[in-house]
Enzyme design. Structure first.
Site, PDB file in Angstrom:
ATOM      1  N   GLY A   1       6.658   3.084  -1.959  1.00  0.00           N
ATOM      2  CA  GLY A   1       5.002   2.734  -2.047  1.00  0.00           C
ATOM      3  C   GLY A   1       4.782   2.810  -0.684  1.00  0.00           C
TER       4      GLY A   1
ATOM      5  N   GLY B   1       3.519  -4.399   3.433  1.00  0.00           N
ATOM      6  CA  GLY B   1       2.974  -5.134   3.178  1.00  0.00           C
ATOM      7  C   GLY B   1       3.733  -5.651   2.513  1.00  0.00           C
TER       8      GLY B   1
ATOM      9  N   GLU C   1      12.577   0.938   5.912  1.00  0.00           N
ATOM     10  CA  GLU C   1      11.616   2.286   5.050  1.00  0.00           C
ATOM     11  C   GLU C   1      11.385   3.235   5.739  1.00  0.00           C
ATOM     12  OE1 GLU C   1       8.802  -0.537   2.067  1.00  0.00           O
ATOM     13  OE2 GLU C   1       8.071  -0.350   4.096  1.00  0.00           O
TER      14      GLU C   1
ATOM     15  N   LYS D   1      -5.011   2.919  -3.631  1.00  0.00           N
ATOM     16  CA  LYS D   1      -4.152   2.795  -1.974  1.00  0.00           C
ATOM     17  C   LYS D   1      -4.265   4.200  -2.008  1.00  0.00           C
ATOM     18  CE  LYS D   1      -0.959  -0.817  -3.282  1.00  0.00           C
ATOM     19  NZ  LYS D   1       0.215  -0.492  -3.710  1.00  0.00           N
TER      20      LYS D   1
HETATM   21  C1  5RP Z   1       7.235  -2.948   1.878  1.00  0.00           C
HETATM   22  C2  5RP Z   1       5.811  -1.631   1.458  1.00  0.00           C
HETATM   23  C3  5RP Z   1       5.359  -1.337   0.064  1.00  0.00           C
HETATM   24  O1  5RP Z   1       6.127   0.045  -0.114  1.00  0.00           O
HETATM   25  C4  5RP Z   1       4.357  -1.120   0.235  1.00  0.00           C
HETATM   26  O2  5RP Z   1       3.718  -3.167   0.150  1.00  0.00           O
HETATM   27  C5  5RP Z   1       3.870  -1.773  -0.930  1.00  0.00           C
HETATM   28  O3  5RP Z   1       4.347  -2.247  -2.186  1.00  0.00           O
HETATM   29  P1  5RP Z   1       3.602  -2.539  -3.152  1.00  0.00           P
HETATM   30  O4  5RP Z   1       3.830  -1.129  -4.383  1.00  0.00           O
HETATM   31  O5  5RP Z   1       4.332  -3.643  -3.914  1.00  0.00           O
HETATM   32  O6  5RP Z   1       1.637  -2.004  -4.014  1.00  0.00           O
HETATM   33  O7  5RP Z   1       5.344  -1.152   2.302  1.00  0.00           O
HETATM   34  O8  5RP Z   1       7.165  -3.535   3.016  1.00  0.00           O
END
Ligand code: 5RP
Length: 221
Positions: A81, A95, A102, A120
């Site tokens: 994500g 986030g 990652e 997003k």
């Molecule tokens: C985690 C991340 C996630 O990919 C990003 O925060 C998006 O999260 P979500 O799909 O819950 O909105 O970078 O470290």
């Protein structure tokens, strides 16, 4: 079906038998991992590399075979994500606090696919505060150096204490308001002693699966 599920499930179309797959972290790629779990039960042969302890737990519950990064030379694809995606497919991630693993896994993958609902997608990165992972040692001094680049920084909290990443580090969420040059900022941050990694993913995404006019689209580099 909600947007996260639509884009998350679309990503499995790019996963084929025999692939080593990086499994991202968060509530969007959750749907990708659920779908992969279903396909594994139906006979799909893949091996996953999780980007966080939370994803490792989920994948194990779903019966997805896992390996560590040390057991593979490269990954065929990583799916994850994002918190923000701009029109050049540059990203803010972290986030969920998993940015370091990652980024390591995305860089080790032949293809990096991002799943992001329409909320997003932004014109310019920076409305979402940029996660910067730092060592706990000297973190207040590290913060001062980060602030010399601009913005305001908040030490991430969890249940009344400093948030600790899977790697044992702290995270500053840095509000730069606008990040006109993500590449320069990514480099400048990572030159600061004490900064372990930051959530700018520049030039890394090969595909972004999102929605436009309520239709799932796949943007390619
Ligand atoms: C985690 C991340 C996630 O990919 C990003 O925060 C998006 O999260 P979500 O799909 O819950 O909105 O970078 O470290």
């Amino acid at each position: 079906m909600n947007e996260k599920q639509l884009v998350g499930e679309k990503a499995v179309e790019f996963v084929k038998d025999g692939m080593v797959v990086g499994l991202g972290t968060g509530s969007t790629v959750y749907y990708t991992i659920l779908k992969l779990g279903e396909l594994v039960k139906e006979g799909l042969k893949i091996t996953g590399v999780p980007t966080s302890l939370a994803t490792e737990k989920l994948a194990k519950e779903l019966g997805i075979p896992l390996v560590t990064l040390e057991e593979v030379d490269y990954l065929d694809v990583a799916i994850d994500g994002a918190d923000e995606v701009d029109r050049n497919m540059e990203l803010i991630k972290g986030g969920g606090g998993a940015l370091l693993r990652e980024k390591i896994i995305a860089r080790a993958s032949n293809q990096f696919i991002v799943v992001a609902d329409s909320s997003k997608v932004v014109e310019t990165l920076g409305t979402f505060p940029l996660p910067v992972e730092v060592t706990s040692f000297g973190h207040a001094i590290t913060k001062k150096h980060i602030l010399s680049l601009g913005g305001t920084a908040t030490l991430r909290q969890s249940m009344g204490s400093n948030y600790v990443s899977d790697n044992g580090n702290y995270i500053y969420d840095v509000d730069f308001t606008e990040i006109p040059n993500p590449e320069a900022l990514e480099r400048a941050l990572n030159l600061i002693p004490g900064v372990v990694e930051n959530g700018l993913f520049v030039g890394m995404a090969d595909k972004v699966i999102t929605l436009k006019n309520q239709k799932v689209i796949v943007k390619e580099k």
